[in-house]
Structures are given as C-alpha cells and as structure tokens.
Enzyme design. Structure first.
Site, PDB file in Angstrom:
ATOM      1  N   GLY A  82       0.768  -1.240   0.000  1.00 14.59           N
ATOM      2  CA  GLY A  82       0.000   0.000   0.000  1.00 14.59           C
ATOM      3  C   GLY A  82       0.792   1.278   0.000  1.00 14.59           C
ATOM      4  N   GLU A 105       4.000  -6.640   1.807  1.00 20.46           N
ATOM      5  CA  GLU A 105       3.546  -6.999   0.456  1.00 20.46           C
ATOM      6  C   GLU A 105       3.510  -5.777  -0.452  1.00 20.46           C
ATOM      7  OE1 GLU A 105      -0.428  -8.429   1.146  1.00 20.46           O
ATOM      8  OE2 GLU A 105       0.227 -10.169   2.290  1.00 20.46           O
ATOM      9  N   ARG A 117       3.188  -1.393  -5.753  1.00 17.69           N
ATOM     10  CA  ARG A 117       3.459  -0.127  -6.430  1.00 17.69           C
ATOM     11  C   ARG A 117       4.810   0.475  -6.028  1.00 17.69           C
ATOM     12  NH1 ARG A 117      -1.014   3.178  -7.830  1.00 17.69           N
ATOM     13  NH2 ARG A 117      -2.128   2.087  -6.183  1.00 17.69           N
ATOM     14  N   CYS A 147     -12.614   4.129 -28.978  1.00 11.03           N
ATOM     15  CA  CYS A 147     -13.906   4.782 -29.174  1.00 11.03           C
ATOM     16  C   CYS A 147     -14.661   4.917 -27.852  1.00 11.03           C
ATOM     17  CB  CYS A 147     -14.718   3.992 -30.185  1.00 11.03           C
ATOM     18  SG  CYS A 147     -13.745   3.686 -31.660  1.00 11.03           S
ATOM     19  N   GLU A 148     -14.126   5.695 -26.962  1.00 11.93           N
ATOM     20  CA  GLU A 148     -14.752   5.974 -25.653  1.00 11.93           C
ATOM     21  C   GLU A 148     -14.293   7.361 -25.237  1.00 11.93           C
ATOM     22  OE1 GLU A 148     -16.154   3.727 -23.137  1.00 11.93           O
ATOM     23  OE2 GLU A 148     -15.811   1.803 -24.118  1.00 11.93           O
ATOM     24  N   TYR A 169       0.522  -1.355 -12.147  1.00 10.53           N
ATOM     25  CA  TYR A 169      -0.904  -1.357 -12.488  1.00 10.53           C
ATOM     26  C   TYR A 169      -1.168  -0.722 -13.845  1.00 10.53           C
ATOM     27  CZ  TYR A 169      -1.146  -2.582  -7.580  1.00 10.53           C
ATOM     28  OH  TYR A 169      -0.952  -3.186  -6.373  1.00 10.53           O
TER      29      TYR A 169
HETATM   30  N1  LLP Z   1      -1.461  -6.957  -0.775  1.00 10.60           N
HETATM   31  C1  LLP Z   1      -2.761  -7.072  -1.086  1.00 10.60           C
HETATM   32  C2  LLP Z   1      -3.574  -8.061  -0.368  1.00 10.60           C
HETATM   33  C3  LLP Z   1      -3.322  -6.255  -2.079  1.00 10.60           C
HETATM   34  O1  LLP Z   1      -4.615  -6.369  -2.381  1.00 10.60           O
HETATM   35  C4  LLP Z   1      -2.522  -5.307  -2.750  1.00 10.60           C
HETATM   36  C5  LLP Z   1      -3.062  -4.441  -3.791  1.00 10.60           C
HETATM   37  C6  LLP Z   1      -1.158  -5.236  -2.403  1.00 10.60           C
HETATM   38  C7  LLP Z   1      -0.667  -6.065  -1.398  1.00 10.60           C
HETATM   39  C8  LLP Z   1      -0.206  -4.281  -3.044  1.00 10.60           C
HETATM   40  O2  LLP Z   1      -0.599  -2.945  -2.870  1.00 10.60           O
HETATM   41  P1  LLP Z   1       0.394  -1.767  -3.325  1.00 10.60           P
HETATM   42  O3  LLP Z   1       1.635  -1.893  -2.500  1.00 10.60           O
HETATM   43  O4  LLP Z   1       0.689  -1.964  -4.779  1.00 10.60           O
HETATM   44  O5  LLP Z   1      -0.373  -0.543  -3.084  1.00 10.60           O
HETATM   45  N2  LLP Z   1      -5.038  -0.925  -9.549  1.00 10.60           N
HETATM   46  C9  LLP Z   1      -4.941   0.041  -8.484  1.00 10.60           C
HETATM   47  C10 LLP Z   1      -4.307  -0.540  -7.251  1.00 10.60           C
HETATM   48  C11 LLP Z   1      -5.005  -1.782  -6.746  1.00 10.60           C
HETATM   49  C12 LLP Z   1      -4.322  -2.409  -5.562  1.00 10.60           C
HETATM   50  C13 LLP Z   1      -4.900  -3.750  -5.261  1.00 10.60           C
HETATM   51  N3  LLP Z   1      -4.288  -4.456  -4.159  1.00 10.60           N
HETATM   52  C14 LLP Z   1      -4.189   1.263  -9.004  1.00 10.60           C
HETATM   53  O6  LLP Z   1      -3.820   1.287 -10.169  1.00 10.60           O
HETATM   54  O7  LLP Z   1      -4.003   2.226  -8.278  1.00 10.60           O
END
Ligand code: LLP
Length: 422
Positions: free
Chosen positions: A244, A281, A284, A350-351, A378
């Site tokens: 996150g 985990e 990003r 086309c959107e 992402y």
């Molecule tokens: N762990 C779990 C259980 C998750 O669901 C996620 C992301 C992560 C770790 C990694 O999160 P990060 O460190 O990447 O923030 N598509 C969206 C982001 C969706 C995140 C989904 N879960 C975007 O483009 O902003």
C-alpha cells in the site's frame, strides 16, 4: 527539468532517458506504444525495504499484481524477494520466473478449490485467508489431499487509509479480510480444523497510501488482536503488514520505505513484538516509478472547448486515468523550443473515457514521442485487448543494456483460441 518519481528516469540535455538509454532510440527500435522499465529503480526500491529490515527475520513479498511480467518477477527473485499472489495464474507465472514457493503468500477473497490445491502442491509459505467460509473450504481441500495449509487470517482493522475509495481496503464496508470482531473466534475455530496450521496474521489497508499514520493505527489494532489471540493459547509467528505504500506521481510526498518500516518496527518493539517474523507486500512502491509508457503523437486536433493530442497508446494500455481519474505525468521524450499549448492527451479508442491526461501543457508536433511517467505499476498488468488492440511491447533497461522482455502482441494472437461456427 527534474521529473517527479525515479532518478532513473531523467533528461540528459533535451532527451529523456531511462538509465543510460534514450527513449527515442528504444522507440525507434521496438515501436510504440512501448513500456520501458529501469531495473536499477526496481532493485533500489527493493533494497530500501530490505535494508530497513536488516537483522530481522523478514520477507518482502512483492505484490505481483502490480506488474507480473516475467522479467520483472525474475528481477525480484534475484533480489531475494518473496511474492504475494492472488490467483493460480499468478502462481504459475511466478514459478515460471524462478520463484521459491516457500517465499510465496497467497492472498485474495475468492480462492477456488483448484487454486488452493495447486498452491498446496507447490508448497506456498502461507494462505492469507479472508473469511471463515474460505477457511473451512481450505481445511477440507488440505485434509483430503494430505497437505497442511499454513494460514494467516487477513484481518480488517477498520482504519481509513485516506486513499481513493476503489483502492481502500481496510474499512468495514470493504469486502476484504475477516471483520475485526470476528477475528478471535475465527482463529480459535481455525486451530481446531484438520489440515490447517495457524502461523500468522495479515492486514492490508489500501493502496497509494502517503502517510504513516494509517499504518500505525492498523498495526496497533493488529497487535491488540495478536495479544488477544495468543491469550487463547495460539501462536502467531509472523506479522504480515501488507503493501500500500504510495509513490510520487505529481506532488505526493509519501514516506520512503525505510522511514515507514522504521516507524512500524519502533512500535512493534515498543509493544514487545520484536521477535516476530515481519512480512510486507509492497507492489506499487517497488515498480511504480521504475516504468514509463512511450507513445507517439499521431494527430493534434485543436478545438473550441479543448485541444486534443491524439497518441497511439490508449486506455487499454493504461487504465488508471479512465478507471480512477488518476493523474499521471506526461512529458515529451525530446524537449522542443517554443510555447506549449494545453491538450487533453487521448488515445484512439472509441470511448470518451479514453484519456491519459487532461489539460496538459505540451509543446508537441505529430510524430513526437511522449512518455507517461510512473507507469511501472498497475499499467501493463491491467492492460486489455479492447478494440482488438494488441498489448504493448516491454523493454527492461539496466545501465546501457536494453532487453525486449515482451513481444508486441500481434492481431492474429488475439483470436487464436476462438472458433468460427460450423
Ligand atoms: N497486498 C494485497 C492483499 C493487495 O490487495 C494489494 C493491492 C497489495 C498487497 C499491493 O498494494 P500496493 O503496494 O501496490 O499498493 N489498480 C490500483 C491498485 C489496486 C491495488 C490492489 N491491491 C491502481 O492502479 O491504483
């Protein structure tokens, strides 16, 4: 001109480079739209987490949904990372990239029996179980196949991560995790189930979080739960604090990974939990700033209300603006003299939602190349084939080296598994 994001993506004179390679050269060689990644940026990001955890029993599980291209996964395998997966497809992919299954945690609210069986056979480190009904199914799958499933419960701490509602996951109203007031009973139940070994606790409160506060709030609630669970005679060996951590797209100022980790470790130690194994985990934060999407300007279309800059990349290549109104930097790959005009940068789909950036000051001509910045996370992993567009090619840069890590998808590949009627 300094750019937000990674120092590995920078102008040299008037030309934008990823590490030692000019994007114009790479586009000439590999075509556009083209994803280009800095391996140095990915390695530096992983090292920042790892250094902060040095001397502790820990594992950084790269959340591969952020970017699951094999060479990206391989980069993190070589950096000593584990992985957070959310499907059987991700498991196959990460094993193909050479990951050790004993460093893989399996998250997700909707694991199927087949996925559970496959992960048990592979020998994953831990299932992050998100509901009591999932726990019962996992127990029966494990017991009938003669395996033991190591389990953490993903708890929903009910804290506000202060991020976009679509990427906030730790609130009561979200579908994720076991509700806070069910956690103790769920653990006690888990401990009695055949085929289940309770090993840890897990939480993940959202994505693109730019402050430490929500993490500390969640940690406190998780540690309260750990103490309560252990008072019932259970042992939780590891704390998985999720991912996150946000990145800089424009002017966000998220904490560095080492600062976040230091703050969390301080609280963990202060509360007497310093002996536990720590997992994170991040997705990003490991890859987001390492990538750009290079696209060619096809047409300029001046208008009364808006000027449009029509490029050859589209929402199918990069969904985040259309899906979350996300702001992503867009800059020319070669700077020109002259006065910029204001454009909406849009794709050929086309959107009306097919835009990459709105109201951007750009000094461009048809044939110029633009780079969407901070496109390592992402973007490719969420790409689709809408409008029968093949997905973009990908290149990994390390210093002077540039390797094609994914071929551009060809039209015939898009319908090769389809069948005409007799
Ligand atoms: N762990 C779990 C259980 C998750 O669901 C996620 C992301 C992560 C770790 C990694 O999160 P990060 O460190 O990447 O923030 N598509 C969206 C982001 C969706 C995140 C989904 N879960 C975007 O483009 O902003």
């Amino acid at each position: 001109m300094t750019l937000p994001g990674s120092p590995h993506v920078a102008y040299r004179g008037d030309t934008l480079h990823v590490e030692e390679r000019s994007l114009a050269d790479l586009a000439a060689r590999f075509g556009t739209p083209l994803y280009v990644y800095s391996q140095g940026a990915m390695r530096a990001a992983a090292a920042d987490w790892q250094r902060a955890l040095a001397g502790r029993d820990h594992l950084i599980c790269y959340a591969m949904k952020a970017n699951s291209s094999l060479a990206v996964l391989q980069t993190f395998v070589r950096a000593g990372c584990g992985f957070d997966i959310v499907s059987g497809g991700e498991l196959d992919r990460v094993l193909a990239a050479g990951a050790d299954p004993a460093k893989v945690v399996f998250s997700g609210v909707g694991k199927t029996r087949a996925e559970m069986r496959r992960a048990l056979e592979a020998g994953v480190l831990c299932f992050n179980v998100e509901s009591e009904s999932e726990l019962d199914v996992l127990s029966s799958v494990a017991a009938t196949s003669g395996h033991t499933a190591r389990v953490s419960l993903r708890v929903n701490p009910d804290v506000d991560a202060g991020t976009h509602p679509y990427i906030s996951t730790g609130l009561k109203a979200n579908k994720f995790g076991v509700a806070h007031d069910r956690v103790i009973d769920a653990y006690r139940h888990a401990a009695t189930q055949p085929g289940i070994e309770v090993v840890g606790i897990d939480c993940h409160i959202g994505s693109q979080i730019t402050e430490i506060g929500p993490y500390l709030d969640a940690l406190d609630r998780v540690l309260d739960l750990v103490e309560a669970v252990e008072s019932h005679g259970l042992r939780l060996h590891h704390l998985d604090l999720g991912g996150g951590l946000g990145i800089t797209y424009t002017d966000e100022a998220p904490p560095a990974a080492h600062a976040l980790v230091a703050a969390l470790l301080e609280r963990i130690d202060a509360r007497g939990h310093g002996h536990r194994r720590i997992l994170f985990e991040p997705g990003r934060a490991l890859v987001g700033n390492a990538g750009v999407l290079v696209s060619e300007v096809l047409y300029l279309k001046p208008g009364e209300a808006k000027n449009f800059c029509i490029v050859d990349a589209a929402m199918n290549d990069l969904m985040r603006p259309a899906m979350y109104q996300a702001w992503m930097g867009i800059v020319p790959c070669r700077l020109r003299d002259g006065v910029p005009a204001t454009y909406d940068v849009v794709g050929p789909i086309c959107e009306s939602g097919d835009w990459l950036g709105q109201d951007r000051a750009l000094n461009v001509q048809p044939g110029d190349l633009l780079a969407v910045l901070s496109a390592g996370a992402y973007c490719m992993s969420m790409a689709s084939n809408y409008n029968s567009r093949g997905r973009a090619a990908e290149v990994m840069v390390a210093g002077e080296n540039a390797w094609l890590i994914r071929d551009r998808e060809q039209p015939a590949e898009l319908f090769k598994g389809e069948h005409l009627l007799p």
